[in-house]
Design a protein around this motif. Structure first.
Motif, short mmCIF file in Angstrom:
data_model
loop_
_atom_site.label_atom_id
_atom_site.label_comp_id
_atom_site.label_asym_id
_atom_site.label_seq_id
_atom_site.Cartn_x
_atom_site.Cartn_y
_atom_site.Cartn_z
N ARG A 1 27.62 4.49 37.50
CA ARG A 1 26.87 5.34 36.54
C ARG A 1 27.37 5.83 35.15
O ARG A 1 27.07 6.90 34.54
CB ARG A 1 26.82 6.65 37.46
CG ARG A 1 25.92 6.65 38.65
CD ARG A 1 25.93 8.18 39.47
NE ARG A 1 25.78 9.22 38.77
CZ ARG A 1 24.30 9.47 38.41
NH1 ARG A 1 23.59 8.66 38.84
NH2 ARG A 1 24.17 10.58 37.69
N SER B 1 25.60 14.73 37.77
CA SER B 1 25.20 14.73 36.21
C SER B 1 24.31 13.79 35.87
O SER B 1 24.29 12.39 36.37
CB SER B 1 26.48 14.51 35.58
OG SER B 1 26.09 14.53 34.11
N ASP B 2 23.31 14.09 35.16
CA ASP B 2 22.26 13.30 34.58
C ASP B 2 22.38 13.14 33.02
O ASP B 2 21.37 12.35 32.34
CB ASP B 2 20.95 13.74 34.87
CG ASP B 2 20.60 13.56 36.21
OD1 ASP B 2 21.06 12.74 37.06
OD2 ASP B 2 19.96 14.46 36.98
N GLN B 3 23.43 13.72 32.70
CA GLN B 3 23.34 13.72 31.02
C GLN B 3 24.50 12.66 30.62
O GLN B 3 25.58 12.56 30.96
CB GLN B 3 23.95 15.06 30.55
CG GLN B 3 24.16 15.33 28.97
CD GLN B 3 24.82 16.45 28.30
OE1 GLN B 3 25.17 17.46 29.22
NE2 GLN B 3 24.82 16.37 27.06
N PRO B 4 23.69 11.53 29.65
CA PRO B 4 24.55 10.49 29.49
C PRO B 4 25.73 10.72 28.55
O PRO B 4 25.65 11.60 27.79
CB PRO B 4 23.47 9.68 28.61
CG PRO B 4 22.53 10.46 28.06
CD PRO B 4 22.51 11.43 29.06
N SER B 5 26.83 10.25 28.85
CA SER B 5 27.98 10.26 27.97
C SER B 5 28.06 9.58 26.67
O SER B 5 27.17 8.60 26.57
CB SER B 5 29.46 9.92 28.68
OG SER B 5 29.23 8.56 28.97
N ASN B 6 28.54 9.98 25.71
CA ASN B 6 28.78 9.49 24.38
C ASN B 6 30.25 8.79 24.08
O ASN B 6 31.10 9.37 23.60
CB ASN B 6 28.52 10.33 23.23
CG ASN B 6 28.22 9.65 22.01
OD1 ASN B 6 28.43 8.52 21.91
ND2 ASN B 6 28.31 10.47 21.00
N LEU C 1 29.73 8.72 34.83
CA LEU C 1 29.16 10.04 35.16
C LEU C 1 29.36 10.35 36.79
O LEU C 1 29.17 9.56 37.73
CB LEU C 1 27.56 10.17 34.83
CG LEU C 1 27.15 9.85 33.33
CD1 LEU C 1 25.80 9.93 33.06
CD2 LEU C 1 27.86 11.20 32.63
N THR D 1 22.18 7.76 43.24
CA THR D 1 22.93 9.00 42.40
C THR D 1 24.16 8.62 42.98
O THR D 1 25.02 9.24 42.36
CB THR D 1 22.43 10.11 42.62
OG1 THR D 1 22.21 10.43 44.15
CG2 THR D 1 21.17 10.21 41.93
#
Length: 361
Positions: free
Chosen positions: A320, A327-332, A323, A202
């Protein structure tokens, strides 16, 4: 007969009346000039290439010239006419355009799917890929799968290529942590040694402690701090990577070995063996410690703690996909924010030394 051939014949036929109406002396002079030019060209050109219109025109004129004069007039040999005849026969009996197409080729979408399965599953052979394609109703022969893989330069056999170092380290990263010391000098020229621990998977950074005298006993005591911080994830950790500094004693290793973590020692004078930790040691120095004056240990702990909160919660990381570690939410990346409707707010930290930016509420 093509349109170009017809146009060439019409153009040549138009010149015939003009040649007939000219005087006999002019025509004889022109014939002599053409004969001489023909002789000169024969000496320079080994082979003359005729187009279909030229062949038809010469064939028509040959009927008006006596047979014994044709060798002097035309730059042809006796083998030329049979060769032209063979070409006409070959063109007449050619069935290339009338052939029916054979078995249709594999659809491009299926080829891309086969290559995708081969890249994502390194242990799958062509028969295993063919079996997997049968599930979504893609009926295809194993030999076809093998040919597609071979054309793409991929070995169809299982275990066609071992993982690269990047792939291997990425697979093992979530079970590795690394520890190292960094140093800084205070305003009074006193050197301090912070001990940091980073998680490879991470890139989460932890501060174990700061001291001016990094003894073996102090290092063992501080080893319990990251162990407490990592308590929630200690079961998933497998290795601790460190160098061969004498401050890391057997008691230091025992703190982590008690939780089932194996100690890995980097080779002497080989910083690339602990690359991730070596790079993170330089990051706070460039972004923080080289840009502010440190007074004492308490000031160092406060500044590094605030920086590590920024590092783990906001700072993007290329490994990452931009990120932060927490943060574990993928970016768009395809989503474009309308800056006219959303304002960007600046949040200064460390007295404005570093800025963070967020969408205004």
């Amino acid at each position: 007969m093509s349109l170009s051939v017809v146009a060439t014949l019409v153009r040549d036929l138009i010149t015939v009346p003009a040649a007939v109406l000219r005087s006999r002396m002019a025509k004889d002079a022109e014939v002599l000039a053409l004969r001489h030019e023909n002789a000169v060209l024969r000496r320079q050109i080994a082979r003359v290439c005729y187009e279909p219109a030229d062949r038809i025109w010469l064939a028509a004129l040959s009927r008006l010239i006596p047979r014994e004069r044709r060798r002097q007039v035309f730059a042809l040999t006796p083998t030329t006419l049979p060769a032209w005849h063979r070409q006409l026969l070959a063109r007449k009996w050619a069935f290339t355009q009338r052939r029916r197409p054979g078995r249709p080729s594999t659809a491009p979408a299926v080829k891309q799917l086969i290559l995708r399965l081969a890249r994502e599953n390194r242990t799958w052979g062509h028969r295993r890929i063919q079996d997997e394609l049968a599930r979504p109703d893609y009926a295809i022969a194993p030999s076809t799968v093998r040919e597609i893989l071979h054309a793409a330069g991929i070995d169809p056999a299982p275990q066609r290529s071992g993982p690269t170092w990047r792939q291997f380290l990425t697979d093992q990263a979530h079970g590795i942590i690394a520890a190292d010391f960094l140093h800084l000098d205070t305003v009074s020229l006193k050197r301090l040694y912070p001990l940091v621990v980073i998680e490879h998977g991470t890139r989460r950074l932890h501060l174990a402690g700061v001291t001016a005298h990094p003894t073996a006993q102090w290092t063992v005591q501080q080893a319990r701090n990251p162990a407490v911080i990592l308590d929630r994830r200690i079961d998933s950790l497998r290795f601790l990577l460190r160098d061969r500094d004498s401050k890391y004693t057997r008691a230091f290793d025992a703190v982590f070995e008690a939780d089932g973590v194996e100690i890995l020692l980097s080779p002497p004078r080989a910083p690339k063996a602990n690359t991730i930790c070596e790079r993170v040691v330089g990051t706070p120095r460039r972004e923080l410690l080289d840009r502010m004056l440190i007074h004492n240990e308490a000031h160092t702990v406060k500044a590094l703690t605030e920086y590590i909160q920024h590092y783990n919660g906001h700072r993007p990381h290329q490994s990452r996909q931009q990120l932060p570690p927490d943060s574990d939410q993928p970016s768009n990346p395809a989503a474009i924010t309308d800056l006219q409707a959303h304002r960007i707010r600046r949040q200064p930290i460390l007295g404005g030394l570093i800025n963070q930016y967020h969408h205004a509420a």
